[in-house]
Scaffold this motif. Sequence first.
Motif, PDB file in Angstrom:
ATOM      1  N   LEU A 177       0.869   4.280  -2.739  1.00 15.50           N
ATOM      2  CA  LEU A 177       0.616   5.663  -2.346  1.00 15.50           C
ATOM      3  C   LEU A 177       1.765   6.576  -2.771  1.00 15.50           C
ATOM      4  O   LEU A 177       1.541   7.693  -3.266  1.00 15.50           O
ATOM      5  N   ALA A 202      -1.293   2.263   5.617  1.00 17.91           N
ATOM      6  CA  ALA A 202       0.008   1.994   5.008  1.00 17.91           C
ATOM      7  C   ALA A 202       1.024   1.604   6.074  1.00 17.91           C
ATOM      8  O   ALA A 202       1.886   0.751   5.846  1.00 17.91           O
ATOM      9  N   PHE A 226      -7.644   2.426  -4.910  1.00 18.24           N
ATOM     10  CA  PHE A 226      -7.082   2.309  -3.572  1.00 18.24           C
ATOM     11  C   PHE A 226      -7.997   1.584  -2.585  1.00 18.24           C
ATOM     12  O   PHE A 226      -7.722   1.561  -1.397  1.00 18.24           O
ATOM     13  N   LEU A 228      -6.525  -3.460  -0.092  1.00 20.88           N
ATOM     14  CA  LEU A 228      -6.723  -3.565   1.353  1.00 20.88           C
ATOM     15  C   LEU A 228      -7.157  -4.966   1.764  1.00 20.88           C
ATOM     16  O   LEU A 228      -6.781  -5.454   2.832  1.00 20.88           O
ATOM     17  N   SER A 256      -7.715   6.487   7.733  1.00 25.95           N
ATOM     18  CA  SER A 256      -6.481   7.101   7.261  1.00 25.95           C
ATOM     19  C   SER A 256      -5.655   6.122   6.430  1.00 25.95           C
ATOM     20  O   SER A 256      -5.291   5.043   6.907  1.00 25.95           O
ATOM     21  N   TYR A 257      -5.341   6.506   5.211  1.00 28.58           N
ATOM     22  CA  TYR A 257      -4.486   5.665   4.374  1.00 28.58           C
ATOM     23  C   TYR A 257      -3.056   5.665   4.889  1.00 28.58           C
ATOM     24  O   TYR A 257      -2.311   4.706   4.664  1.00 28.58           O
ATOM     25  N   LEU A 287       0.827  -1.204   0.000  1.00 32.26           N
ATOM     26  CA  LEU A 287       0.000   0.000   0.000  1.00 32.26           C
ATOM     27  C   LEU A 287       0.859   1.250   0.000  1.00 32.26           C
ATOM     28  O   LEU A 287       0.578   2.213  -0.739  1.00 32.26           O
ATOM     29  N   ASP A 316      -1.558  11.247   1.727  1.00 29.17           N
ATOM     30  CA  ASP A 316      -2.805  11.239   2.493  1.00 29.17           C
ATOM     31  C   ASP A 316      -3.973  11.426   1.532  1.00 29.17           C
ATOM     32  O   ASP A 316      -4.206  12.525   1.017  1.00 29.17           O
ATOM     33  N   THR A 330      -8.139   9.794   0.182  1.00 28.16           N
ATOM     34  CA  THR A 330      -9.390   9.172   0.604  1.00 28.16           C
ATOM     35  C   THR A 330      -9.648   7.973  -0.304  1.00 28.16           C
ATOM     36  O   THR A 330      -8.766   7.557  -1.067  1.00 28.16           O
ATOM     37  N   GLU A 331     -10.861   7.412  -0.252  1.00 34.16           N
ATOM     38  CA  GLU A 331     -11.180   6.238  -1.071  1.00 34.16           C
ATOM     39  C   GLU A 331     -11.376   6.656  -2.528  1.00 34.16           C
ATOM     40  O   GLU A 331     -12.482   6.977  -2.951  1.00 34.16           O
TER      41      GLU A 331
END
Length: 493
Positions: free
Chosen positions: A8, A257, A47, A57, A252-253, A4, A40, A42-43
């Motif tokens: 990112l 991560a 992702f 995920l 929070s990604y 992940l 940082d 969102t969906e």
Amino acid sequence: MKRLYEKLEEYSKSDYYGFHMPGHKRNENVMGISLPYSIDITEIEGFDDLHHADGILKEAQARAAAVFGADETHFLVNGSTVGILSGILGCTRRGDKILVARHCHKSIYHAIYLNGLVPRYLYPEFDGKSGINEEIQKKDVENMLVAEPDIRAVVIVSPSYDGVVSDVEGIARVAHAHGIPLIVDEAHGPHFGFHSYFPENSNRLGADVVIHSLHKTLPSLTQTALLHLNGKYADRGKIRMYLDMLQSSSPSYIFMASLDACVDLLERKSGELFDRYAARLGGLRKELGGLRKLHLVQTKHFDRSKLVISVAGTELTSHALYEKLLNDYHLQMEMAAGSYVLAMTSIADTEEGFERLKHALFEIDEELMRVGGENLRELGRMPEETGTYNPEKIARKSCQEIPGRICRQEQIYTPYEIREMQFAGQCEEILWKESAGRISMDFAYLYPPGSPVIVPGERIAREAVELLTYYERQHFRIEGICREGYIRVWKNG
């Protein structure tokens, strides 16, 4: 397989521009500080969505399950608290009885309140020599389940904040023989199972629900944790439902991560990292065995990553030792308790860090040998604190049946019932020092560790008041009460 964080980072360097949350728009320059704004998100497309994971995920959580030996694993971005709440709510129905270790974390009591559960308590014995509470006994679990067969789940804490490990495998067998799940708050034990120097992971010992705070003893960001599900006794669908309700809808990604990167590190390098850590930690513990006034303590079944440094038998309090290590040596301990200071270690500790702690403890130890009780002020102790600390004497004085920090008290109402009375205005504030015999509407605990001395609905024992008074004199802060010095009690009892 792409991790992940890698995905990112790759995305942060692309020319994609976000007309979506978060509001910083991944622009690291706008704030002028070095937070990871660039990753940082969102969906967004590609992702995945933690609440309906079917991509990266889902793969990351499956990898975590494999690494930790679980049937099913879920990322937690609200800390272990959300895992504990979801696990207990998912394993019980409103009004059920639940068997709980009395020295558990306050979040377990919050779950009891939320589902209107009726708690039945398991009390650990107290080791007067070490000054810490011991493990939960399998026979006590069996006796309680035989006496009250309508209990619907068992919850224990292993390891405890102090590092005490219970017989998870034996307790799981007992719970399963009665057809109910075992929930283990193993928040302080995510490093278990990766080396023979440490105990085995509760997933592999038969626990049905296991909660791990990766940030506590592994290299992962604060607030990151895992919820593991195993076997057939826990209602996985119901637990997932509560997890979906209680966990942030905007996870929070960065946190996820961090979880994924930690799992990846364990998958690739756990052998190397834990071999080095166990050797270094074992060496330190052996050397600290040479202390003459201070000393390391542990129980029979123990997590040796915890360094419990006892002041018992010296003219120094745990609070004074904690302050001296902080102020004179710039060593921040995890906490000070009744007769000891707790230092937590992990695979991320350095040789230099261990050497600094060793040097400080031996220097203080030598000062205690030289000064004795003649000049306590030099050691950072307040004048009113004079008198050698004797945990066995305090234990006999403070709690007759179960001595130490956990006192047996009569449960008159459930936490839910007492809160409803409180909301109806059936409470009054009194000095907690004058509260013995009254029914509490507040918690009273030290944080850390967050294990309540008093729970709402209990008739407050004289021993509990004496214990809190002792803690106050040692300069510990009592939390959970309505305001400093006062506690809310039921008007009519």
